[in-house]
Scaffold this motif. Structure first.
Motif, PDB file in Angstrom:
ATOM      1  N   LEU A  81       1.018  -1.227  -0.143  1.00 25.50           N
ATOM      2  CA  LEU A  81      -0.166  -0.270  -0.189  1.00 25.50           C
ATOM      3  C   LEU A  81       0.874   1.419  -0.043  1.00 25.50           C
ATOM      4  CD1 LEU A  81      -3.279   1.059   1.480  1.00 25.50           C
ATOM      5  CD2 LEU A  81      -1.123   2.330   2.364  1.00 25.50           C
ATOM      6  N   THR A  82       1.866   1.419   0.744  1.00 30.23           N
ATOM      7  CA  THR A  82       2.603   2.735   1.000  1.00 30.23           C
ATOM      8  C   THR A  82       3.506   2.918  -0.078  1.00 30.23           C
ATOM      9  OG1 THR A  82       4.400   1.516   2.323  1.00 30.23           O
ATOM     10  CG2 THR A  82       2.453   2.655   3.664  1.00 30.23           C
ATOM     11  N   GLY A  83       4.071   1.996  -0.911  1.00 32.88           N
ATOM     12  CA  GLY A  83       4.856   2.173  -2.192  1.00 32.88           C
ATOM     13  C   GLY A  83       4.025   2.753  -3.139  1.00 32.88           C
ATOM     14  N   PRO A  84       2.859   2.432  -3.300  1.00 31.32           N
ATOM     15  CA  PRO A  84       1.718   2.954  -4.514  1.00 31.32           C
ATOM     16  C   PRO A  84       1.427   4.427  -4.081  1.00 31.32           C
ATOM     17  CG  PRO A  84       1.312   0.876  -4.404  1.00 31.32           C
ATOM     18  CD  PRO A  84       2.280   1.030  -3.246  1.00 31.32           C
ATOM     19  N   ASN A 107      -8.298  -2.260 -18.799  1.00 30.19           N
ATOM     20  CA  ASN A 107      -8.481  -1.407 -17.500  1.00 30.19           C
ATOM     21  C   ASN A 107      -7.901  -2.292 -16.590  1.00 30.19           C
ATOM     22  OD1 ASN A 107     -10.758  -2.780 -17.079  1.00 30.19           O
ATOM     23  ND2 ASN A 107     -11.590  -0.937 -15.998  1.00 30.19           N
ATOM     24  N   ARG A 108      -7.512  -3.411 -16.548  1.00 26.70           N
ATOM     25  CA  ARG A 108      -6.917  -4.007 -15.300  1.00 26.70           C
ATOM     26  C   ARG A 108      -5.449  -3.867 -15.417  1.00 26.70           C
ATOM     27  NH1 ARG A 108     -12.083  -4.523 -15.488  1.00 26.70           N
ATOM     28  NH2 ARG A 108     -12.934  -6.372 -14.572  1.00 26.70           N
ATOM     29  N   VAL A 109      -4.615  -3.471 -14.276  1.00 22.57           N
ATOM     30  CA  VAL A 109      -3.367  -3.070 -14.055  1.00 22.57           C
ATOM     31  C   VAL A 109      -2.970  -3.904 -12.835  1.00 22.57           C
ATOM     32  CG1 VAL A 109      -1.596  -1.497 -13.932  1.00 22.57           C
ATOM     33  CG2 VAL A 109      -3.839  -0.968 -15.257  1.00 22.57           C
ATOM     34  N   THR A 110      -1.985  -4.781 -12.952  1.00 25.51           N
ATOM     35  CA  THR A 110      -1.926  -5.621 -11.826  1.00 25.51           C
ATOM     36  C   THR A 110      -0.177  -5.625 -11.524  1.00 25.51           C
ATOM     37  OG1 THR A 110      -1.803  -7.611 -13.329  1.00 25.51           O
ATOM     38  CG2 THR A 110      -3.561  -7.098 -11.750  1.00 25.51           C
ATOM     39  N   GLY A 111       0.323  -5.519 -10.394  1.00 25.57           N
ATOM     40  CA  GLY A 111       1.630  -5.518 -10.085  1.00 25.57           C
ATOM     41  C   GLY A 111       1.989  -6.834  -9.307  1.00 25.57           C
ATOM     42  N   GLY A 112       3.385  -7.153  -9.478  1.00 31.10           N
ATOM     43  CA  GLY A 112       3.871  -8.382  -8.773  1.00 31.10           C
ATOM     44  C   GLY A 112       4.163  -8.246  -7.436  1.00 31.10           C
ATOM     45  N   GLY A 113       5.006  -8.785  -6.800  1.00 30.82           N
ATOM     46  CA  GLY A 113       5.072  -8.898  -5.266  1.00 30.82           C
ATOM     47  C   GLY A 113       5.646  -7.719  -4.615  1.00 30.82           C
ATOM     48  N   VAL A 114       4.950  -7.103  -3.754  1.00 28.33           N
ATOM     49  CA  VAL A 114       5.543  -6.112  -2.798  1.00 28.33           C
ATOM     50  C   VAL A 114       6.160  -4.739  -3.482  1.00 28.33           C
ATOM     51  CG1 VAL A 114       6.641  -5.748  -0.408  1.00 28.33           C
ATOM     52  CG2 VAL A 114       5.928  -8.016  -1.068  1.00 28.33           C
ATOM     53  N   THR A 115       7.678  -4.831  -3.792  1.00 26.21           N
ATOM     54  CA  THR A 115       8.135  -3.675  -4.116  1.00 26.21           C
ATOM     55  C   THR A 115       7.771  -3.425  -5.760  1.00 26.21           C
ATOM     56  OG1 THR A 115       9.970  -5.309  -5.153  1.00 26.21           O
ATOM     57  CG2 THR A 115      10.333  -4.277  -3.065  1.00 26.21           C
ATOM     58  N   ALA A 116       7.069  -4.397  -6.207  1.00 28.50           N
ATOM     59  CA  ALA A 116       6.616  -4.054  -7.439  1.00 28.50           C
ATOM     60  C   ALA A 116       5.409  -3.003  -7.473  1.00 28.50           C
ATOM     61  CB  ALA A 116       6.002  -5.190  -8.272  1.00 28.50           C
ATOM     62  N   GLY A 117       4.881  -2.806  -6.391  1.00 29.68           N
ATOM     63  CA  GLY A 117       3.922  -1.632  -6.162  1.00 29.68           C
ATOM     64  C   GLY A 117       4.360  -0.173  -6.463  1.00 29.68           C
ATOM     65  N   ILE A 118       5.598  -0.026  -6.603  1.00 22.83           N
ATOM     66  CA  ILE A 118       6.282   1.407  -6.830  1.00 22.83           C
ATOM     67  C   ILE A 118       6.084   1.584  -8.479  1.00 22.83           C
ATOM     68  CG2 ILE A 118       7.899   3.125  -7.138  1.00 22.83           C
ATOM     69  CD1 ILE A 118       8.915   1.975  -4.260  1.00 22.83           C
ATOM     70  N   ASP A 119       6.685   0.363  -9.173  1.00 24.61           N
ATOM     71  CA  ASP A 119       6.782   0.138 -10.742  1.00 24.61           C
ATOM     72  C   ASP A 119       5.142   0.249 -11.086  1.00 24.61           C
ATOM     73  OD1 ASP A 119       8.960  -1.068  -9.348  1.00 24.61           O
ATOM     74  OD2 ASP A 119       9.703  -1.384 -11.492  1.00 24.61           O
ATOM     75  N   PHE A 120       4.134  -0.332 -10.438  1.00 21.22           N
ATOM     76  CA  PHE A 120       2.809  -0.475 -10.564  1.00 21.22           C
ATOM     77  C   PHE A 120       2.386   0.770 -10.798  1.00 21.22           C
ATOM     78  CE2 PHE A 120      -0.878   0.139  -8.082  1.00 21.22           C
ATOM     79  CZ  PHE A 120      -2.029   0.033  -9.014  1.00 21.22           C
ATOM     80  N   ALA A 121       2.517   1.700  -9.662  1.00 22.52           N
ATOM     81  CA  ALA A 121       1.928   2.975  -9.411  1.00 22.52           C
ATOM     82  C   ALA A 121       2.338   4.023 -10.335  1.00 22.52           C
ATOM     83  CB  ALA A 121       2.230   3.412  -7.870  1.00 22.52           C
ATOM     84  N   LEU A 122       3.687   3.776 -10.746  1.00 26.24           N
ATOM     85  CA  LEU A 122       4.491   4.783 -11.861  1.00 26.24           C
ATOM     86  C   LEU A 122       3.647   4.453 -13.429  1.00 26.24           C
ATOM     87  CD1 LEU A 122       8.121   4.854 -10.596  1.00 26.24           C
ATOM     88  CD2 LEU A 122       6.498   6.624 -10.583  1.00 26.24           C
ATOM     89  N   THR A 123       3.443   3.205 -13.401  1.00 25.32           N
ATOM     90  CA  THR A 123       3.032   2.806 -14.658  1.00 25.32           C
ATOM     91  C   THR A 123       1.501   3.249 -14.884  1.00 25.32           C
ATOM     92  OG1 THR A 123       4.223   0.762 -14.763  1.00 25.32           O
ATOM     93  CG2 THR A 123       2.369   0.952 -16.186  1.00 25.32           C
TER      94      THR A 123
END
Length: 235
Positions: free
Chosen positions: A20-23, A153-169
C-alpha cells in the motif's frame, strides 16, 4: 477546475504495508505535478478502526465502504490478510460495485487474488507475487510473469516492491510519461539492490529452497482458501 481523480486503496488486517505505502507515495505526489485535476486518495475499510499490518505499522482508514465515493482507481494490496478477503462477501461485493464504474481496476501482489475472487480477472492477463502465480488460474486469469501487467483497464503488479513500478506505470497511463517520470525523480526511485536474489529465477538455490520450506504451510492454507473462493465464484 475539474474534479480530482478519485483513487482508493483497500486496507485490511494483516496486509503487507509496502504493497500500500509504495503506491500511496507515488499517488500522493501526483498533485504536485498535475494540480488540475489532481487526485484525492482514500484508504478504505469496513469501518474506521486502525488496521494492523504485517510490519508493526498500523494504518487508519479514511473512509468506510458505505461512504466511499465512486472511484476512478480501485487498488487492492496484498499480504497474508488476502486469504480471508477472498472469502469475505462484504469485501468482494464492495470491490465489484466499485469496479463497475472505475476507470482502472488494480492490485499489487496477492491483491490480485481478491480481484480474481470477485470475478474481475476472468480472461485477463495478471501478475501477482511469485508464490501465488499458480493460483490465478483458479479464477480464470492468465498468470503472467511480469513486474507490471496492463490488460485493458486491469493493471496488476507483482510482489511487494513491484507496487512502486505498478503505480508509476498507472500514473503514466492516467496522465503521461513526463508526469510519471517527474514522480519517479521526486522519489529518487533508482533501485540498485545489493543482492541479486529478488526472484526465484535469480535467488541462490539454497535461499529459494529455505524460503519455500518456510512458507509451505501458509501456501497450503492459501491454496485451500483459493479453491473455496473459486467454488463460491462458480456457484
Amino acid at each position: 477546475m475539474t474534479t480530482p481523480i478519485q483513487i482508493g486503496l483497500l486496507v485490511f488486517p494483516n496486509m503487507t504495508q509496502l504493497d500500500l505505502t509504495g503506491p500511496l507515495q507515488v499517488f500522493a505526489a501526483v498533485p504536485q505535478f498535475v494540480p488540475d485535476p489532481g487526485a484525492e486518495i482514500h484508504l478504505i475499510w469496513k469501518d474506521l478502526t486502525p488496521v494492523s499490518t504485517d510490519a508493526v505499522m498500523v494504518i487508519t482508514p479514511t473512509v468506510t465502504f458505505a461512504d466511499c465515493p465512486q472511484l476512478d482507481v480501485i487498488c487492492i494490496p496484498g499480504g497474508y490478510g488476502t486469504d480471508a478477503l477472498i472469502e469475505d462477501q462484504e469485501v468482494l461485493d464492495f470491490v465489484r460495485r466499485q469496479a463497475e464504474g472505475a476507470r482502472y481496476v488494480t492490485s499489487v501482489c496477492t491483491g490480485a487474488l481478491v480481484l480474481g475472487a470477485a470475478g474481475l480477472l476472468k480472461g485477463y492477463r495478471a501478475a501477482t507475487h511469485w508464490t501465488a502465480m499458480d493460483m490465478l488460474g483458479a479464477f480464470g486469469a492468465i498468470p503472467t510473469h511480469e513486474r507490471v501487467v496492463v490488460d485493458r483497464n486491469r493493471v496488476t503488479g507483482g510482489g511487494v516492491t513491484a507496487g512502486i513500478d505498478f503505480a508509476l506505470t498507472l500514473v503514466g497511463e492516467m496522465f503521461d510519461h513526463p508526469t510519471a517520470e517527474s514522480v519517479q525523480l521526486r522519489l529518487e526511485y533508482d533501485p540498485h539492490p545489493p543482492f541479486n536474489a529478488g526472484s526465484p529465477a535469480t535467488a541462490p538455490a539454497d535461499v529459494l529452497a529455505r524460503y519455500e520450506e518456510l512458507i509451505a504451510p501458509n501456501k497450503v492454507r492459501r491454496r485451500e482458501a483459493v479453491a473455496r473462493a473459486a467454488t463460491n465464484l462458480a456457484g
